[in-house]
Design a protein around this motif. Sequence first.
Motif, PDB file in Angstrom:
ATOM      1  N   VAL A  50       0.975  -1.238  -0.058  1.00 39.30           N
ATOM      2  CA  VAL A  50      -0.199  -0.271   0.060  1.00 39.30           C
ATOM      3  C   VAL A  50       0.653   1.396   0.111  1.00 39.30           C
ATOM      4  CG1 VAL A  50      -1.212   1.314   0.720  1.00 39.30           C
ATOM      5  CG2 VAL A  50      -2.138  -1.083   0.783  1.00 39.30           C
ATOM      6  N   ARG A  51       2.152   1.934   1.023  1.00 40.54           N
ATOM      7  CA  ARG A  51       2.802   2.695   0.649  1.00 40.54           C
ATOM      8  C   ARG A  51       3.526   2.766  -0.779  1.00 40.54           C
ATOM      9  NH1 ARG A  51       6.111   1.084   5.811  1.00 40.54           N
ATOM     10  NH2 ARG A  51       4.764   1.919   7.492  1.00 40.54           N
ATOM     11  N   ALA A  52       4.044   2.007  -0.940  1.00 41.30           N
ATOM     12  CA  ALA A  52       4.768   1.383  -2.616  1.00 41.30           C
ATOM     13  C   ALA A  52       3.678   2.213  -3.309  1.00 41.30           C
ATOM     14  CB  ALA A  52       5.082   0.315  -2.902  1.00 41.30           C
ATOM     15  N   LEU A  53       2.349   1.769  -3.824  1.00 40.74           N
ATOM     16  CA  LEU A  53       1.320   2.084  -5.059  1.00 40.74           C
ATOM     17  C   LEU A  53       0.925   3.763  -4.347  1.00 40.74           C
ATOM     18  CD1 LEU A  53      -0.204   1.535  -7.259  1.00 40.74           C
ATOM     19  CD2 LEU A  53      -1.914   0.570  -5.112  1.00 40.74           C
ATOM     20  N   LEU A  54       0.509   4.580  -3.076  1.00 44.18           N
ATOM     21  CA  LEU A  54       0.248   5.330  -3.049  1.00 44.18           C
ATOM     22  C   LEU A  54       1.009   6.039  -3.003  1.00 44.18           C
ATOM     23  CD1 LEU A  54      -2.180   4.673  -0.172  1.00 44.18           C
ATOM     24  CD2 LEU A  54      -2.784   4.777  -2.193  1.00 44.18           C
ATOM     25  N   ALA A  55       2.383   5.976  -2.205  1.00 44.02           N
ATOM     26  CA  ALA A  55       3.880   6.938  -2.099  1.00 44.02           C
ATOM     27  C   ALA A  55       3.908   7.513  -4.435  1.00 44.02           C
ATOM     28  CB  ALA A  55       4.545   6.268  -1.851  1.00 44.02           C
ATOM     29  N   GLU A  56       3.579   5.935  -4.673  1.00 45.40           N
ATOM     30  CA  GLU A  56       4.060   5.969  -6.407  1.00 45.40           C
ATOM     31  C   GLU A  56       3.334   7.140  -7.187  1.00 45.40           C
ATOM     32  OE1 GLU A  56       4.536   4.102 -10.635  1.00 45.40           O
ATOM     33  OE2 GLU A  56       4.052   2.998  -8.446  1.00 45.40           O
ATOM     34  N   ALA A  57       1.572   7.173  -7.003  1.00 50.11           N
ATOM     35  CA  ALA A  57       0.557   7.909  -7.189  1.00 50.11           C
ATOM     36  C   ALA A  57       0.461   9.127  -6.422  1.00 50.11           C
ATOM     37  CB  ALA A  57      -0.247   6.713  -6.769  1.00 50.11           C
ATOM     38  N   GLN A  71       3.776  10.961  -6.087  1.00 52.85           N
ATOM     39  CA  GLN A  71       5.251  11.464  -6.465  1.00 52.85           C
ATOM     40  C   GLN A  71       5.225  11.903  -7.693  1.00 52.85           C
ATOM     41  OE1 GLN A  71       8.438   8.638  -5.453  1.00 52.85           O
ATOM     42  NE2 GLN A  71       9.832  10.540  -5.755  1.00 52.85           N
ATOM     43  N   ARG A  72       3.970  10.857  -8.520  1.00 51.18           N
ATOM     44  CA  ARG A  72       4.321  10.937 -10.134  1.00 51.18           C
ATOM     45  C   ARG A  72       3.031  12.006 -10.373  1.00 51.18           C
ATOM     46  NH1 ARG A  72       4.766   5.289 -12.813  1.00 51.18           N
ATOM     47  NH2 ARG A  72       4.676   6.764 -15.152  1.00 51.18           N
ATOM     48  N   GLY A  73       2.496  12.461  -9.541  1.00 45.28           N
ATOM     49  CA  GLY A  73       1.662  13.261  -9.464  1.00 45.28           C
ATOM     50  C   GLY A  73       0.190  12.791 -10.331  1.00 45.28           C
ATOM     51  N   PHE A  74       0.018  11.722 -10.375  1.00 41.56           N
ATOM     52  CA  PHE A  74      -1.470  10.998  -9.989  1.00 41.56           C
ATOM     53  C   PHE A  74      -2.436  11.453  -9.964  1.00 41.56           C
ATOM     54  CE2 PHE A  74       0.969   8.256 -12.572  1.00 41.56           C
ATOM     55  CZ  PHE A  74       1.140   7.661 -13.834  1.00 41.56           C
ATOM     56  N   THR A  75      -1.666  12.141  -7.963  1.00 40.37           N
ATOM     57  CA  THR A  75      -3.194  12.155  -7.215  1.00 40.37           C
ATOM     58  C   THR A  75      -2.534  13.229  -6.539  1.00 40.37           C
ATOM     59  OG1 THR A  75      -5.332  11.830  -6.033  1.00 40.37           O
ATOM     60  CG2 THR A  75      -2.766  10.457  -6.409  1.00 40.37           C
ATOM     61  N   GLU A 112       1.466   9.728   6.625  1.00 40.51           N
ATOM     62  CA  GLU A 112       2.877   8.983   6.744  1.00 40.51           C
ATOM     63  C   GLU A 112       3.359  10.581   5.545  1.00 40.51           C
ATOM     64  OE1 GLU A 112       3.515   5.053   8.192  1.00 40.51           O
ATOM     65  OE2 GLU A 112       3.448   5.152   6.391  1.00 40.51           O
ATOM     66  N   LEU A 113       2.308  10.184   4.579  1.00 38.78           N
ATOM     67  CA  LEU A 113       2.273  11.033   3.036  1.00 38.78           C
ATOM     68  C   LEU A 113       2.223  12.652   3.476  1.00 38.78           C
ATOM     69  CD1 LEU A 113       0.742   8.648   0.304  1.00 38.78           C
ATOM     70  CD2 LEU A 113       3.371   9.212   0.877  1.00 38.78           C
ATOM     71  N   SER A 114       1.025  12.659   4.344  1.00 37.00           N
ATOM     72  CA  SER A 114       0.420  14.243   4.269  1.00 37.00           C
ATOM     73  C   SER A 114       1.338  14.969   5.148  1.00 37.00           C
ATOM     74  CB  SER A 114      -0.125  14.310   5.418  1.00 37.00           C
ATOM     75  OG  SER A 114      -0.496  13.461   6.754  1.00 37.00           O
ATOM     76  N   GLU A 115       2.849  13.870   5.322  1.00 31.68           N
ATOM     77  CA  GLU A 115       3.899  14.385   6.895  1.00 31.68           C
ATOM     78  C   GLU A 115       5.513  14.959   5.949  1.00 31.68           C
ATOM     79  OE1 GLU A 115       4.521  11.798   9.633  1.00 31.68           O
ATOM     80  OE2 GLU A 115       2.973  12.433  10.685  1.00 31.68           O
ATOM     81  N   GLY A 116       4.941  14.820   4.797  1.00 31.12           N
ATOM     82  CA  GLY A 116       5.969  15.625   3.795  1.00 31.12           C
ATOM     83  C   GLY A 116       6.806  14.485   3.138  1.00 31.12           C
ATOM     84  N   ARG A 151       7.459  11.463   0.211  1.00 31.26           N
ATOM     85  CA  ARG A 151       6.741  11.095  -1.003  1.00 31.26           C
ATOM     86  C   ARG A 151       7.493  10.045  -1.840  1.00 31.26           C
ATOM     87  NH1 ARG A 151      10.163  16.086  -3.882  1.00 31.26           N
ATOM     88  NH2 ARG A 151      12.378  14.403  -3.230  1.00 31.26           N
ATOM     89  N   SER A 152       7.761   8.874  -0.978  1.00 33.26           N
ATOM     90  CA  SER A 152       8.719   7.637  -1.400  1.00 33.26           C
ATOM     91  C   SER A 152       8.409   7.168  -0.002  1.00 33.26           C
ATOM     92  CB  SER A 152       9.965   7.728  -2.087  1.00 33.26           C
ATOM     93  OG  SER A 152      11.012   7.849  -0.857  1.00 33.26           O
ATOM     94  N   VAL A 153       8.703   5.535  -0.284  1.00 37.62           N
ATOM     95  CA  VAL A 153       8.539   4.157   0.332  1.00 37.62           C
ATOM     96  C   VAL A 153       9.529   4.211   1.286  1.00 37.62           C
ATOM     97  CG1 VAL A 153       9.024   1.924   0.577  1.00 37.62           C
ATOM     98  CG2 VAL A 153       6.967   2.740  -0.735  1.00 37.62           C
ATOM     99  N   ALA A 154      10.562   4.613   0.458  1.00 31.68           N
ATOM    100  CA  ALA A 154      11.863   5.394   1.387  1.00 31.68           C
ATOM    101  C   ALA A 154      12.063   5.631   2.192  1.00 31.68           C
ATOM    102  CB  ALA A 154      12.877   4.912   0.657  1.00 31.68           C
ATOM    103  N   GLU A 155      11.276   7.670   2.083  1.00 32.62           N
ATOM    104  CA  GLU A 155      11.173   8.663   2.736  1.00 32.62           C
ATOM    105  C   GLU A 155       9.633   8.302   3.913  1.00 32.62           C
ATOM    106  OE1 GLU A 155       9.967  12.159   1.171  1.00 32.62           O
ATOM    107  OE2 GLU A 155      11.690  11.845  -0.667  1.00 32.62           O
TER     108      GLU A 155
END
Length: 335
Positions: free
Chosen positions: A175-182, A184-188, A214-218, A220-224
């Motif tokens: 889930v992290r990988a998919l949402l972070a990619e979406a 980061q790449r500007g899909f949503t 986690e993404l809202s805290e800044g 942009r990727s699974v590693a972050e």
Amino acid sequence: MDNLASRPGFVGARCHDRGMKRGSWGEDHELLLAQSEDGVIRTRDLKDLGVSSSTITRQCEAGGSWRWLLPKIVSLYRAPPSRRQQLVAAKLYGGERAVVTGYEACRGLGLMNAPATRTIHLLIPNDQQLREQELLLIERTRRLPKVVVTEGIPIAVATRAVLDAARRVKARDPVRALLAEAVQRGFTTVELLLEELAQGGQRGSAIPRQVLKELSEGARSVAEIDAHRVWKRSGLPAPLWNRPLVNSAGEHIATPDGWFDEVGLAWEIDSVGFHADPTGYARTVRRNSRYAAAGILVLQTLPAQLRAAPDQVIAELRAAYRAAAATPRPSVLVV
């Protein structure tokens, strides 16, 4: 008034346009293919072309030239269907308002962290009744999403597609990988995902909600996201995530993954893949040179270390923070 040529998925002319008798269509494979979509066709369309029910049944039995893909959906080839043919079959089976969502839609949109799945997740209107099939996961909904048509297949927009996939996954990392990619790449955006998550009810929302926090805290990727988790265990003050730095002349220095502003420490999560090619390596060298020229101490961490050796990373992060605190803070500004 309904006619075959006006139905979605029908391609080609009527029988009389070809000078064919109705019963002779079943004897001409090429002409039938011309009326199909990638060799996939509904039985009602076959019948409208003059192919009898007994012919359809015989052709789909052992020894015949066709095969059933779904109820009342036929492939005009005996070979196992391609994924494209399965998607066409799902579209025809679901009807005019059916929408492909989940991982299959994510793959259609170009998201790389959407694994291939055997099942196609199909959304249909809440008032429509369809029996679930081995190939299809059928979900009735009152909230049909906006649609993007890709190669003739209606798929849900990214915001809905990624969450429909995420709600059915029990593990956090995919889930992290998919949402972070979406994101980061500007899909949503995180905001759109949170809004969609709220409208869709609570079922399966726990893990996506945690990841979106986690993404809202800044991050942009699974590693972050992994870096966030390690930092929280470190006891250090909160860094700024992905904020550009400029020198006193206003010139851009870099955008560190994490920036401890009080002491002037940059934390970079640098993957091996990012540096594997000459361009990536040269970019990193130039970045580190700008850090050095500005007097900024940099800690570089590999993503794999965040999971394999989090305690070691915490020790290195604390040591780097102490070292930065022991020197004058560099004259840089956060944009």
